[in-house]
Design an enzyme around this catalytic site. Structure first.
Site, PDB file in Angstrom:
ATOM      1  CD  GLN A 130      25.420 -35.012 -13.924  1.00  0.00           C
ATOM      2  OE1 GLN A 130      25.377 -35.391 -14.651  1.00  0.00           O
ATOM      3  NE2 GLN A 130      26.181 -34.328 -13.789  1.00  0.00           N
ATOM      4  CG  ASP A 162      22.554 -16.970 -18.087  1.00  0.00           C
ATOM      5  OD1 ASP A 162      22.617 -18.237 -17.439  1.00  0.00           O
ATOM      6  OD2 ASP A 162      22.536 -16.125 -17.674  1.00  0.00           O
ATOM      7  N   GLY A 207      13.807 -26.538 -11.934  1.00  0.00           N
ATOM      8  CA  GLY A 207      13.151 -25.441 -12.378  1.00  0.00           C
ATOM      9  C   GLY A 207      12.496 -24.564 -11.895  1.00  0.00           C
ATOM     10  CG  ASP A 257      11.256 -27.545 -16.682  1.00  0.00           C
ATOM     11  OD1 ASP A 257      11.255 -26.291 -17.161  1.00  0.00           O
ATOM     12  OD2 ASP A 257      12.203 -28.860 -16.521  1.00  0.00           O
ATOM     13  CE  LYS A 286      12.471 -29.016 -19.601  1.00  0.00           C
ATOM     14  NZ  LYS A 286      13.528 -29.195 -18.351  1.00  0.00           N
ATOM     15  NE  ARG A 295      19.325 -25.412 -20.827  1.00  0.00           N
ATOM     16  CZ  ARG A 295      18.105 -25.602 -20.081  1.00  0.00           C
ATOM     17  NH1 ARG A 295      17.326 -26.886 -20.094  1.00  0.00           N
ATOM     18  NH2 ARG A 295      18.517 -24.433 -18.857  1.00  0.00           N
TER      19      ARG A 295
END
Length: 212
Positions: free
Chosen positions: A15, A79, A168, A170, A190, A196
């Protein structure tokens, strides 16, 4: 197709990634209601995909192809992972399962910090790396349209986690030029600098083309 029908599916069950994509696309594609028409794989019955590629790009394409084929929708997949200089680019494509079990963020983070405990600060360079792939079905049943873009966020690894945001790795990556970890940044901050974010923004022209 009704106004709220899904038009774009992100091949993930994460999410956090879905929120990032919606934020990036908000107001960018005319007529696209990101809150109802940009959905995750679970919302449209997308398949689980084995990520057995040997690169970020290969894995992202595997996921996007499978979800687009199963749903008939434009699909995006990414990915991404953490590439640590002194580990030769590892964890890399194994970032989400570095500790042995997929998606155990805390175990992955703890193991990496333990592995790097004796590495001096000047050698703790790392980068988040992302490959984002788009696959759109061909209207005439021909070969689908495919496109891949890349993004990177360079920084250094902290010795202990900082911040409550993100996910993760971060909490342990300090972006170049900043004094806060990725987990201490707002979503907007961010998204503006993330690997990403860079990859998805580079993919935006292909998304607009696919949804036009």
């Amino acid at each position: 197709m009704s106004a709220g029908a899904p038009r774009l599916v992100l091949a993930t069950h994460n999410q956090g990634k879905l929120r990032e994509l919606r934020d990036l696309l908000r107001g960018q594609v005319q007529g696209l209601d990101v809150d109802t028409q940009v959905v995750d794989a679970a919302a449209v019955g997308g398949p689980d995909v084995v990520e057995d590629g040997v690169s970020f790009a290969e894995n992202s394409l595997l996921k996007a192809r499978a979800v687009s084929a199963a749903t008939g929708l434009v699909a995006i997949a990414d990915d991404s992972g953490l590439a640590v200089d002194v580990l030769g680019g590892a964890p890399g494509i194994f970032s989400a399962r570095w500790a042995g079990r997929h998606g155990d963020d805390q175990a992955n983070l703890n193991l990496l910090l333990a592995q790097l405990s004796d590495v001096r600060d000047e050698h703790r360079g790392a980068a988040f790396v992302c490959a984002a792939a788009l696959v759109a079905p061909a209207p005439d049943g021909g070969d689908p349209f495919e496109h891949v873009e890349y993004g990177e966020l360079k920084g250094t690894l902290l010795r202990e986690p900082r911040g409550e945001g993100g996910f993760g790795y971060d909490p342990i990556l300090l972006p170049e030029g900043l004094d806060r970890s990725c987990a201490e940044l707002s979503r907007e901050e961010k998204n503006a600098i993330s690997h990403r974010g860079h990859a998805f923004r580079a993919l935006l022209p292909a998304i607009v083309r696919a949804l036009s």
